[in-house]
Design an enzyme around this catalytic site. Structure first.
Site, PDB file in Angstrom:
ATOM      1  N   GLY A   1     -11.492   3.675  -0.351  1.00  0.00           N
ATOM      2  CA  GLY A   1     -12.541   4.462   0.296  1.00  0.00           C
ATOM      3  C   GLY A   1     -13.667   3.639   0.891  1.00  0.00           C
ATOM      4  O   GLY A   1     -14.692   4.178   1.302  1.00  0.00           O
TER       5      GLY A   1
ATOM      6  N   GLN B   1     -11.757   6.398  -5.901  1.00  0.00           N
ATOM      7  CA  GLN B   1     -12.293   7.001  -4.696  1.00  0.00           C
ATOM      8  C   GLN B   1     -13.691   7.548  -5.019  1.00  0.00           C
ATOM      9  O   GLN B   1     -14.266   7.205  -6.059  1.00  0.00           O
ATOM     10  CB  GLN B   1     -11.362   8.114  -4.180  1.00  0.00           C
TER      11      GLN B   1
ATOM     12  N   ASP C   1      -7.972  -8.090   0.704  1.00  0.00           N
ATOM     13  CA  ASP C   1      -7.103  -8.156   1.880  1.00  0.00           C
ATOM     14  C   ASP C   1      -7.959  -7.796   3.082  1.00  0.00           C
ATOM     15  O   ASP C   1      -8.934  -7.018   2.931  1.00  0.00           O
ATOM     16  CB  ASP C   1      -5.943  -7.150   1.779  1.00  0.00           C
TER      17      ASP C   1
ATOM     18  N   PHE D   1      -3.317   6.053   3.351  1.00  0.00           N
ATOM     19  CA  PHE D   1      -4.408   5.590   4.214  1.00  0.00           C
ATOM     20  C   PHE D   1      -3.926   5.465   5.650  1.00  0.00           C
ATOM     21  O   PHE D   1      -4.574   5.907   6.586  1.00  0.00           O
ATOM     22  CB  PHE D   1      -4.905   4.234   3.708  1.00  0.00           C
TER      23      PHE D   1
ATOM     24  N   ASP E   1       0.856  -1.175   0.000  1.00  0.00           N
ATOM     25  CA  ASP E   1       0.000   0.000   0.000  1.00  0.00           C
ATOM     26  C   ASP E   1       0.896   1.229   0.000  1.00  0.00           C
ATOM     27  O   ASP E   1       2.066   1.161   0.397  1.00  0.00           O
ATOM     28  CB  ASP E   1      -0.922  -0.002   1.217  1.00  0.00           C
TER      29      ASP E   1
HETATM   30  N1  LIG Z   1      -4.311   3.286  -0.222  1.00  0.00           N
HETATM   31  C1  LIG Z   1      -5.490   2.939   0.343  1.00  0.00           C
HETATM   32  N2  LIG Z   1      -5.521   1.901   1.225  1.00  0.00           N
HETATM   33  C2  LIG Z   1      -6.715   1.554   1.784  1.00  0.00           C
HETATM   34  C3  LIG Z   1      -6.750   0.498   2.741  1.00  0.00           C
HETATM   35  C4  LIG Z   1      -5.501  -0.246   3.191  1.00  0.00           C
HETATM   36  C5  LIG Z   1      -5.323  -1.568   2.469  1.00  0.00           C
HETATM   37  C6  LIG Z   1      -3.980  -2.207   2.796  1.00  0.00           C
HETATM   38  C7  LIG Z   1      -3.111  -2.551   1.759  1.00  0.00           C
HETATM   39  C8  LIG Z   1      -1.866  -3.118   2.046  1.00  0.00           C
HETATM   40  C9  LIG Z   1      -1.490  -3.339   3.378  1.00  0.00           C
HETATM   41  C10 LIG Z   1      -2.362  -3.004   4.408  1.00  0.00           C
HETATM   42  C11 LIG Z   1      -3.605  -2.435   4.127  1.00  0.00           C
HETATM   43  C12 LIG Z   1      -7.987   0.158   3.296  1.00  0.00           C
HETATM   44  N3  LIG Z   1      -8.280  -0.771   4.237  1.00  0.00           N
HETATM   45  C13 LIG Z   1      -9.626  -0.683   4.456  1.00  0.00           C
HETATM   46  N4  LIG Z   1     -10.179   0.273   3.646  1.00  0.00           N
HETATM   47  C14 LIG Z   1      -9.172   0.820   2.932  1.00  0.00           C
HETATM   48  C15 LIG Z   1      -9.158   1.861   1.984  1.00  0.00           C
HETATM   49  C16 LIG Z   1      -7.918   2.236   1.423  1.00  0.00           C
HETATM   50  C17 LIG Z   1      -7.826   3.325   0.463  1.00  0.00           C
HETATM   51  O1  LIG Z   1      -8.835   3.982   0.105  1.00  0.00           O
HETATM   52  N5  LIG Z   1      -6.611   3.622  -0.038  1.00  0.00           N
END
Ligand SMILES: Nc1nc2c(CCc3ccccc3)c3nc[nH]c3cc2c(=O)[nH]1
Length: 375
Positions: free
Chosen positions: A220, A193, A270, A96, A92
Site C-alpha cells: 500500500g 495494508q 524492490d 497489485f 508477487d
Molecule cells: N502485492 C502487492 N504488491 C505491491 C507492489 C508490487 C511489488 C512487486 C513485487 C514483485 C514483482 C514486482 C513488483 C508495489 N509496488 C509499489 N507499491 C506496491 C504495493 C504493493 C502491494 O500493496 N501489494
C-alpha cells in the site's frame, strides 16, 4: 529439504543485519531485489545479475499467468530453470498488477475477475489460485493475495481494502499449507495494508502477526505518497511486527528511501527504478544521478565511475553511453541497467557493512547529504 529461515545477525539502532535461508541459497539482508517481471531482469543476462551481487530476483503472477502461463513454466521445470536463475526467487501475488494493468476488472469477496491487457481473454485471480500459481512457478518467497488501495482514498475505502486483505491472508495461508509450502522450504508473506491511516495499519499488522507467516511485507506504499507519509507508516507499523521475521517494503525505492527505511527496520526492497531509469538513459553513481541523454556528455571520454567493479561503469566512456542512448541502441539500455543494478547492490553492501560495524548512522548522514537534495 532445508526449511526456510531468517537469522537476525546484528542491529544498529533499529537497523537490522540478517540472513535468509531458502531452498535456492542464502540472502544477505538488507537486500535489494531486482525486478524480473516476465522472467527476465530486462536487458540483463542472469549471470551478470548474479555478478552484481543480487541474490533474489522478483517475478510476477499477473504477467506469467497470462504469458506463457504458470502451467507451461511448471512443465518446463519451473521459473528457476526457465530463466536460468539458480538463486532465490520472490513472486508477487498479482493483485497489485491486476488493478493497474488489466482491462475491465471486477473485485468481489471471492477475488478479482479481469480481462487480459494482451488479448482481452477472461481470467480470475483468487487467494487460492494466486498461491497455486506461485507454487507452479516454484517461487521461494510468495506473497498473499491482497488488495492495494491507491491513495488518496477515504478512510472507509482504506478500511474495506485492509479487512478484505486480512480475509484473503487467511485463505492464502490455508492454500499455501495445503500445497505443502513449508515442507518445500518456501515462505509466504502476509502483506500489511491500511493506507496512511495509522490505526488501520497497526490493526492490520497486529492481525497478521497472529498468523503463522514466515515473513511480512509492507504494502500500500510507493504509490505516489510523500516520503514523510511512507516513513510515518513504518514508524508505527514495524514495532507491531515480530522482530525475528523478515520485513519487505514493496516497491521502494530511491537510495534515500532505502537508507531511511533500513533505519526503521526494513530488510528487503524492490523497485523498478534502476532498471526502468537505465533504459531511459539515467545512471545512478556514487556522485548522484547522471542523465546520459544530456548533450554535455557527448565529448566526455571518462567512464561513469573508474573505481567501480562493474565493467559498465568502469570501461565505457560517457560519450559512448550518450551516443548509444541517443541512437536508441540496445547496448545503451544493457550497460546502464547493469550500472544501476550494480550501484544498488553496492549501496546494500555498504549498508550491511555499516550495520555490522555499528557505523550505520554515519552512512545515513552521508546518504542524506548526497540524496536528500537530489530528490
Ligand atoms: N502485492 C502487492 N504488491 C505491491 C507492489 C508490487 C511489488 C512487486 C513485487 C514483485 C514483482 C514486482 C513488483 C508495489 N509496488 C509499489 N507499491 C506496491 C504495493 C504493493 C502491494 O500493496 N501489494
Amino acid at each position: 529439504m532445508t526449511p526456510f529461515a531468517f537469522q537476525l545477525l546484528a542491529r544498529d539502532g533499529a537497523a537490522r543485519r540478517g540472513r535468509l535461508f531458502t531452498a535456492h541459497g542464502t540472502v544477505e539482508t538488507p537486500a535489494f531485489m531486482p525486478v524480473g517481471t516476465q522472467g527476465t531482469v530486462k536487458a540483463m543476462f542472469p549471470e551478470d545479475v548474479a555478478q552484481t551481487g543480487a541474490e533474489v530476483v522478483l517475478g510476477n503472477v499477473y504477467h506469467l499467468m497470462l504469458r506463457p502461463t504458470a502451467e507451461r513454466v511448471a512443465r518446463l521445470g519451473g521459473l528457476h530453470v526457465f530463466m536460468r536463475w539458480p538463486k532465490t526467487i520472490l513472486t508477487d501475488s498479482g493483485g497489485f498488477q491486476v488493478m493497474s494493468l488489466a482491462a475491465l476488472r471486477s473485485l468481489t469477496e471471492e477475488g478479482v475477475a479481469f480481462r487480459s491487457h494482451l488479448d482481452g481473454s477472461r481470467h480470475m485471480l483468487t487467494p487460492e489460485r494466486s498461491v497455486e500459481i506461485q507454487g507452479l512457478l516454484g517461487s521461494d518467497i510468495q506473497m498473499q493475495f491482497d488488495e492495494c488501495v491507491r491513495l488518496p482514498a477515504s478512510r472507509e475505502e482504506i478500511e474495506r481494502g485492509m479487512r478484505l486483505s486480512l480475509r484473503w491472508a487467511e485463505r492464502s495461508r490455508r492454500r499455501f499449507e495445503e500445497l505443502g509450502g513449508p515442507a518445500k522450504g518456501q515462505a509466504l508473506h502476509g502483506i500489511v495494508q491500511g493506507g496512511d491511516d495509522i490505526r488501520l495499519r497497526i490493526e492490520s499488522a497486529a492481525e497478521l502477526a497472529r498468523m503463522p507467516f514466515e515473513g511480512y511485507s509492507i504494502g500500500g506504499l510507493a504509490v505516489g505518497e510523500p516520503q514523510a507519509v511512507m516513513l510515518a507508516v513504518l514508524d508505527e507499523t514495524l514495532p507491531v511486527l515480530p522482530q525475528e521475521k523478515q520485513r519487505y517494503l514493496m516497491g521502494v525505492g530511491t537510495p534515500h528511501d532505502i537508507v531511511e527505511s533500513v533505519a526503521r527496520g526494513i530488510d528487503m526492497f524492490d523497485c523498478v527504478m534502476p532498471t526502468r531509469a537505465g533504459r531511459h538513459g539515467l545512471a545512478y553513481t556514487r556522485f548522484g544521478k547522471i542523465n546520459l541523454k544530456n548533450a554535455k556528455h557527448a565529448d566526455d571520454p571518462a567512464p561513469l565511475d573508474p573505481e567501480s567493479d562493474c565493467p559498465a561503469a568502469r570501461d565505457y566512456s560517457r560519450a559512448y553511453l550518450h551516443h548509444l542512448i541517443k541512437t536508441g541502441e540496445a547496448l545503451g539500455a544493457m550497460l546502464l541497467t547493469w550500472n544501476n543494478i550494480s550501484y544498488y547492490q553496492r549501496l546494500m553492501r555498504d549498508i550491511r557493512a555499516a550495520i555490522d560495524a555499528g557505523t550505520f548512522e554515519a552512512l545515513r548522514a552521508e546518504m542524506d547529504a548526497l540524496w536528500a537534495k537530489a530528490a
